[in-house]
Design an enzyme around this catalytic site. Sequence first.
Site, PDB file in Angstrom:
ATOM      1  CG  ASP A 213      23.616  70.989  31.954  1.00 42.82           C
ATOM      2  OD1 ASP A 213      24.111  70.925  31.340  1.00 42.82           O
ATOM      3  OD2 ASP A 213      21.770  71.037  31.768  1.00 42.82           O
TER       4      ASP A 213
ATOM      5  CD  GLU B  39      19.415  66.230  34.817  1.00 39.74           C
ATOM      6  OE1 GLU B  39      19.699  65.377  33.891  1.00 39.74           O
ATOM      7  OE2 GLU B  39      19.839  67.595  34.702  1.00 39.74           O
TER       8      GLU B  39
ATOM      9  CD  GLU C 243      21.509  70.435  26.778  1.00 41.11           C
ATOM     10  OE1 GLU C 243      21.673  69.659  26.655  1.00 41.11           O
ATOM     11  OE2 GLU C 243      19.978  70.359  27.414  1.00 41.11           O
TER      12      GLU C 243
HETATM   13  O1  GCW Z   1      22.233  68.936  30.243  1.00 40.18           O
HETATM   14  C1  GCW Z   1      21.554  68.124  30.405  1.00 40.18           C
HETATM   15  C2  GCW Z   1      20.766  67.941  29.260  1.00 40.18           C
HETATM   16  C3  GCW Z   1      20.212  66.415  29.095  1.00 40.18           C
HETATM   17  C4  GCW Z   1      21.811  65.306  29.817  1.00 40.18           C
HETATM   18  C5  GCW Z   1      22.163  66.035  31.402  1.00 40.18           C
HETATM   19  C6  GCW Z   1      22.979  65.308  31.592  1.00 40.18           C
HETATM   20  C7  GCW Z   1      21.895  63.419  29.325  1.00 40.18           C
HETATM   21  O2  GCW Z   1      19.427  68.959  29.288  1.00 40.18           O
HETATM   22  O3  GCW Z   1      19.286  66.210  28.624  1.00 40.18           O
HETATM   23  O4  GCW Z   1      20.876  64.313  29.811  1.00 40.18           O
HETATM   24  O5  GCW Z   1      22.214  67.317  31.090  1.00 40.18           O
HETATM   25  O6  GCW Z   1      24.403  65.516  31.243  1.00 40.18           O
HETATM   26  O7  GCW Z   1      22.636  64.123  32.394  1.00 40.18           O
END
Ligand code: GCW
Length: 672
Positions: free
Chosen positions: A358, A279, A386
């Site tokens: 995720d 990311e 989340e």
């Molecule tokens: O789920 C995603 C989240 C990000 C997070 C990323 C990760 C810390 O939306 O906020 O970043 O995963 O796990 O690195």
Amino acid sequence: MNYNKCWLNYNLIEDYSDKEILSNITVCGKDAKESLIVDNAVNELKDAFRKILNINASCSYLKNEKEYDEANLGVILKLRDNQELHSEGYLIKQIDKGLHIEARTDKGLLYGSFDLIRRISQGETLDGLNLMENPKNNIRIFNHWDNMDGSIERGYSGNSFFFENDQVLINERTRDYARLAASIGINATVINNVNVLEAATDLITDRYLNKLAEMSDIFEGYGIKMYLSANFAAPIEIGGLPVSDPLDKDVILWWEKCIKNVYDKIPGFGGFLIKADSEGRPGPFTYGRTHADGANMLAKALKPYEGILIWRCFVYNCLQDWRDYKTDRARSAYDNFIDLDGKFDDNVILQIKNGPMDFQVREPVSPLFGGLKKTNMILEVQAAQEYTGQQKDLCYLIPMWKEILDFETHAKKDGSTIADIVSGRTYDQDKCGIATVTNTGNDYNWTGHDLAAANLYGFGRLAWDTGLSAIQIAREWVTQTFSRDEKVVSTVCEILMKSWPTYEKYTSPLGIGWMVNPNHHYGPNIDGYEYDRWGTYHRADRNGLGVDRTVKSGTGYAGQYNEPLASMYEDKETCPEELLLFFHYIKYDYKLKSGKTLIQHIYDTHFEGVEEVEDMIEKWKGLKELLAEDVYERVSMRFSMQLSNAKEWRDRVNTYFYRKSGVEDEHGRKIY
Ligand code: GCW
């Protein structure tokens, strides 16, 4: 003090029978006397005995076990080299008038003391107690996504209690945090966000190290190692070097110096957690190097201090084209790491999210766990909700984590469930364990939703003993947190146990995931991620929905599993139904095992989900007179938010699929 003590609330028990034995604490052994951890253990016992039982216990130290008079009454903490015990394990045994807590290390005594407190605060009697406890996982670690400005990425419980305005915060909460963590067996914590931005890069420098050392001392008194998330590009950002290439001599030297300095200031430092090439974060790919090159470089610099390097596997292409049906984000952790198996140093651990996407409400277990055979692994779950209601909606996650831990990977003939693998049992490893992204913040109740603390508590208990059941953990937590009243315990447990299935019902169906509002991820938005770059699609059209991840006609993801799993997922008839849309594109008129069509299943579960929330609220109302008013009110407020969220989900999902499919609800209910 503007916060409560969660499960360390210590409600008074008036009619406790075994009081006598608890009036006196004796610590045996020279090493025990000199240990801060043992001091803390003793103070915890005294504090708990005072608050729960109104006993002011006295404490004495004996240098030598032999001085101990067996006729003595009381709790005896004793260090003993019992080979049946793990270094953090303990035993508790009642012998005559003494209640013996024995361990090989001071940490074992601390955990044994908290075990005793847990039993007493649940009203258990001590008569005939005889137990031995060894942790199932060596590393039981919290990951905080806290930023230096005090915000928390995916935080739903206020701000950070570690940082504020680029400063490290140390106050009463720091110690209470350590107490809460140690009481459930947590032995490590990463205090800053894996996205290491701005000032956080400096945490490994003299700007912050003295203050961090102070915090680490508090943690160490409770057996907790402090870890930091580090920025892979630190040599550039703060070292003034032109590159952060892991094979570059100057980069290597820079890290060695930096790490030496960290250990000079914090000798008990645990190590680093790294999010690299993920990311948009920097990593070894920039220099044509592998994850193994990157991880091993840091691991070598940590090695002289017995430091650990945890490297995350959350690596995928986040610039995908939604028109591309072949690239599959679900494949990426496996594709990126499987060929590196066996190439990591022994103090490297790969940290793998439970699912391939995720932290959705339902995902298959990441196939990487069943693939790697010569690599240390940590399972990463997310207590921060989340995608599971953000601590406004209730979602007790322990049943989900249990399913994950019990999942058989078929990596080996016998003994290769996820629990076996991450405990190190399968491949005889010792640097393994379980991590959770925590759900804490500086809210009064620590977790935003009072009932979300059950996830934090449960994580620790499960990481210690993966054999505990979700209901057992729920009962322990409710009893300690709220009340021993059976109506409270059974009702809150029932609410907790139903909450994950309920949340799943009113959100995205049969494992497809997403359908959330982009960015903040709360509430429904069916096409929110459909035409985006994140690799998260449902592919709905007028005939059906789902992602074809089969080997035969799809992305091939199903083939990443060991047999018989690969074949099971490949065929829609044998694919577990709750994951049907994760693996297959399915037509609306496809008949499920229940005899219902897919579209009718979608309608029905969404109506049911809302009804179940209404039912939860009714149950909660029945506890009004039995709970503290503030708790009752806070949770009631959350439930009303949950109800409107659930209705919004129901109506958006049902309307969306009604409009796509044109199929009427068999029961003629209102769809917009
Ligand atoms: O789920 C995603 C989240 C990000 C997070 C990323 C990760 C810390 O939306 O906020 O970043 O995963 O796990 O690195």
